[in-house]
Design an enzyme around this catalytic site. Structure first.
Site, mmCIF file in Angstrom:
data_model
loop_
_atom_site.group_PDB
_atom_site.id
_atom_site.type_symbol
_atom_site.label_atom_id
_atom_site.label_comp_id
_atom_site.label_asym_id
_atom_site.label_seq_id
_atom_site.Cartn_x
_atom_site.Cartn_y
_atom_site.Cartn_z
ATOM 1 N N ASN A 38 0.864 -1.180 0.000
ATOM 2 C CA ASN A 38 0.000 0.000 0.000
ATOM 3 C C ASN A 38 0.902 1.231 0.000
ATOM 4 O O ASN A 38 1.501 1.560 1.021
ATOM 5 C CB ASN A 38 -0.896 -0.026 1.256
ATOM 6 C CG ASN A 38 -1.715 1.245 1.403
ATOM 7 O OD1 ASN A 38 -1.769 2.085 0.489
ATOM 8 N ND2 ASN A 38 -2.360 1.407 2.554
ATOM 9 N N TRP A 39 0.993 1.879 -1.149
ATOM 10 C CA TRP A 39 1.905 3.022 -1.279
ATOM 11 C C TRP A 39 1.389 4.268 -0.555
ATOM 12 O O TRP A 39 2.128 5.233 -0.407
ATOM 13 C CB TRP A 39 2.112 3.363 -2.756
ATOM 14 C CG TRP A 39 2.844 2.328 -3.549
ATOM 15 C CD1 TRP A 39 3.309 1.107 -3.115
ATOM 16 C CD2 TRP A 39 3.213 2.424 -4.936
ATOM 17 N NE1 TRP A 39 3.935 0.448 -4.143
ATOM 18 C CE2 TRP A 39 3.890 1.227 -5.274
ATOM 19 C CE3 TRP A 39 3.024 3.395 -5.923
ATOM 20 C CZ2 TRP A 39 4.382 0.990 -6.558
ATOM 21 C CZ3 TRP A 39 3.504 3.159 -7.200
ATOM 22 C CH2 TRP A 39 4.180 1.972 -7.508
ATOM 23 N N LYS A 40 0.116 4.263 -0.197
ATOM 24 C CA LYS A 40 -0.505 5.466 0.397
ATOM 25 C C LYS A 40 -0.267 6.656 -0.552
ATOM 26 O O LYS A 40 -0.234 6.448 -1.770
ATOM 27 C CB LYS A 40 0.017 5.696 1.819
ATOM 28 C CG LYS A 40 -0.143 4.424 2.670
ATOM 29 C CD LYS A 40 0.089 4.601 4.141
ATOM 30 C CE LYS A 40 -0.085 3.252 4.843
ATOM 31 N NZ LYS A 40 0.063 3.342 6.296
ATOM 32 N N HIS A 92 -9.348 1.301 5.045
ATOM 33 C CA HIS A 92 -8.052 1.471 5.719
ATOM 34 C C HIS A 92 -8.241 2.391 6.928
ATOM 35 O O HIS A 92 -9.051 3.327 6.884
ATOM 36 C CB HIS A 92 -7.020 2.060 4.747
ATOM 37 C CG HIS A 92 -5.631 2.000 5.301
ATOM 38 N ND1 HIS A 92 -5.159 2.935 6.191
ATOM 39 C CD2 HIS A 92 -4.638 1.103 5.123
ATOM 40 C CE1 HIS A 92 -3.927 2.611 6.536
ATOM 41 N NE2 HIS A 92 -3.582 1.504 5.905
ATOM 42 N N GLU A 117 -6.593 4.773 7.985
ATOM 43 C CA GLU A 117 -6.395 6.200 7.711
ATOM 44 C C GLU A 117 -7.666 6.822 7.118
ATOM 45 O O GLU A 117 -7.944 8.004 7.335
ATOM 46 C CB GLU A 117 -5.180 6.389 6.787
ATOM 47 C CG GLU A 117 -3.886 6.166 7.571
ATOM 48 C CD GLU A 117 -2.752 5.559 6.772
ATOM 49 O OE1 GLU A 117 -2.758 5.629 5.540
ATOM 50 O OE2 GLU A 117 -1.838 4.989 7.413
ATOM 51 N N GLU A 155 -5.060 -4.920 10.467
ATOM 52 C CA GLU A 155 -4.037 -3.901 10.712
ATOM 53 C C GLU A 155 -4.322 -3.203 12.039
ATOM 54 O O GLU A 155 -5.160 -2.294 12.096
ATOM 55 C CB GLU A 155 -4.047 -2.856 9.579
ATOM 56 C CG GLU A 155 -3.754 -3.436 8.221
ATOM 57 C CD GLU A 155 -3.118 -2.402 7.298
ATOM 58 O OE1 GLU A 155 -2.079 -2.727 6.711
ATOM 59 O OE2 GLU A 155 -3.643 -1.278 7.186
ATOM 60 N N GLY A 210 2.791 2.192 10.906
ATOM 61 C CA GLY A 210 3.751 3.285 10.832
ATOM 62 C C GLY A 210 4.483 3.560 12.129
ATOM 63 O O GLY A 210 5.181 4.564 12.248
ATOM 64 N N SER A 222 3.829 -2.157 10.298
ATOM 65 C CA SER A 222 5.280 -2.232 10.522
ATOM 66 C C SER A 222 5.890 -3.562 10.074
ATOM 67 O O SER A 222 6.820 -4.069 10.710
ATOM 68 C CB SER A 222 5.625 -1.921 11.986
ATOM 69 O OG SER A 222 5.210 -0.597 12.312
ATOM 70 N N GLY A 267 3.060 -1.068 4.289
ATOM 71 C CA GLY A 267 3.047 0.364 4.010
ATOM 72 C C GLY A 267 4.444 0.859 3.696
ATOM 73 O O GLY A 267 4.952 0.678 2.589
ATOM 74 N N GLY A 268 5.098 1.461 4.690
ATOM 75 C CA GLY A 268 6.410 2.079 4.504
ATOM 76 C C GLY A 268 7.412 1.211 3.756
ATOM 77 O O GLY A 268 8.071 1.681 2.816
#
Ligand code: 13P
Length: 265
Positions: free
Chosen positions: A15-17, A107, A109, A177, A183, A223, A244-245
């Site tokens: 997931n590149w966000k 998600h 977010e 998640e 994150g 993470s 993610g990251g």
């Protein structure tokens, strides 16, 4: 025991966000494809998918189709509606027209920053299925929820709300998640992820039937890195990761996708 009779192809999803524009997306997907090819990645045994921003999707589609890459891709959200006066929204029909396989829904977010409710998320799941997209439905508890309600109550409640009207046998992916792990650099332990994934699978039996529940990939997200993926993948009810990251770091993401080579390290 649920899940024992079906083999599920693991899914490693990035997931590149809101990162990488369409030019950067082309360079990244090209390098990712080369890296996986060099490593002789077996896409039939581990599926790999990327979730770029909407403005990248056409570029990613064109590259994947021109170079016949085995990578899958999808959007990070969709509208609950098919078309009409919904400024800024993206229809599932448009995503399907770009050959998206998947779409992330709910998600944390979006739940937090866009105040998406369980009801809206349920409507988006319905819309995705209607347009032939596989929803990657995200559920997860906050640190407060964990303290107040224990480990699986909130994710299971979110799952039930989102799939309240889902037909038996639907093809979905669920991503667990924990909000506190996203994150933060503080991933859940494999045992924590397994406990919630197992509870989600039990709930899925009632919602979509035994066969579909057995076939559903349940991902862990929060993470995830190359150094901790193997522990999650050893758990019987964890069938992949939503990253993610680390999905923006080529060598990390490539190494996560190759977790089979470092299970046991
Ligand atoms: P991180 O991997 O950066 O913790 O993000 C997880 C996530 O939100 C994926 O959807």
């Amino acid at each position: 025991m649920a899940g024992m009779s079906t083999t599920r192809v693991p899914l490693i999803a990035g997931n590149w966000k809101m990162n990488l524009d369409h030019l950067q997306s082309i360079a990244f997907v090209q390098k990712l494809a080369w890296s996986l090819k060099d490593a002789k990645h077996g896409f039939a045994s581990v599926e790999v998918a990327v979730f770029p921003p909407f403005t990248d999707l056409r570029s990613v589609q064109t590259l994947i189709s021109a170079d016949k890459l085995e990578l899958k891709f999808g959007g990070q959200d969709l509208s609950a509606y098919d078309s009409g006066a919904y400024t800024g929204e993206i229809s599932g029909a448009f995503l399907k027209a770009l050959d998206c396989d998947y779409v992330i829904i709910g998600h944390s977010e979006r739940r937090t920053l866009h105040h998406e409710t369980d009801e809206e998320i349920g409507a988006k799941v319905t819309a995705a299925i209607k347009h032939g997209l596989v929803p990657v439905l995200c559920v997860g508890e906050t640190a407060d929820d964990l303290e107040t309600h224990g480990p699986s109550a909130v994710p299971v409640a979110q799952l039930k709300a989102a799939l309240a009207t889902a037909a038996k046998g639907v093809d979905i992916v669920v991503a667990y998640e924990p909000v506190w792990a996203i994150g933060s650099g503080k991933a859940a332990t494999p045992a924590q992820a397994e406990q919630v994934a197992a509870a989600l699978r039990v709930a899925l039996v009632d919602l979509i039937g035994q066969e579909a529940a057995d076939a559903t990939r349940i991902l862990y997200g929060g993470s995830v890195k190359a150094s901790n993926i193997a522990g999650f993948m050893r758990e019987p009810n964890v069938d992949g990761a939503l990253v993610g990251g680390a999905s923006l770091d080529l060598s990390e993401f490539s190494s996560i996708a190759q977790f089979q080579k470092h299970v046991g390290t």
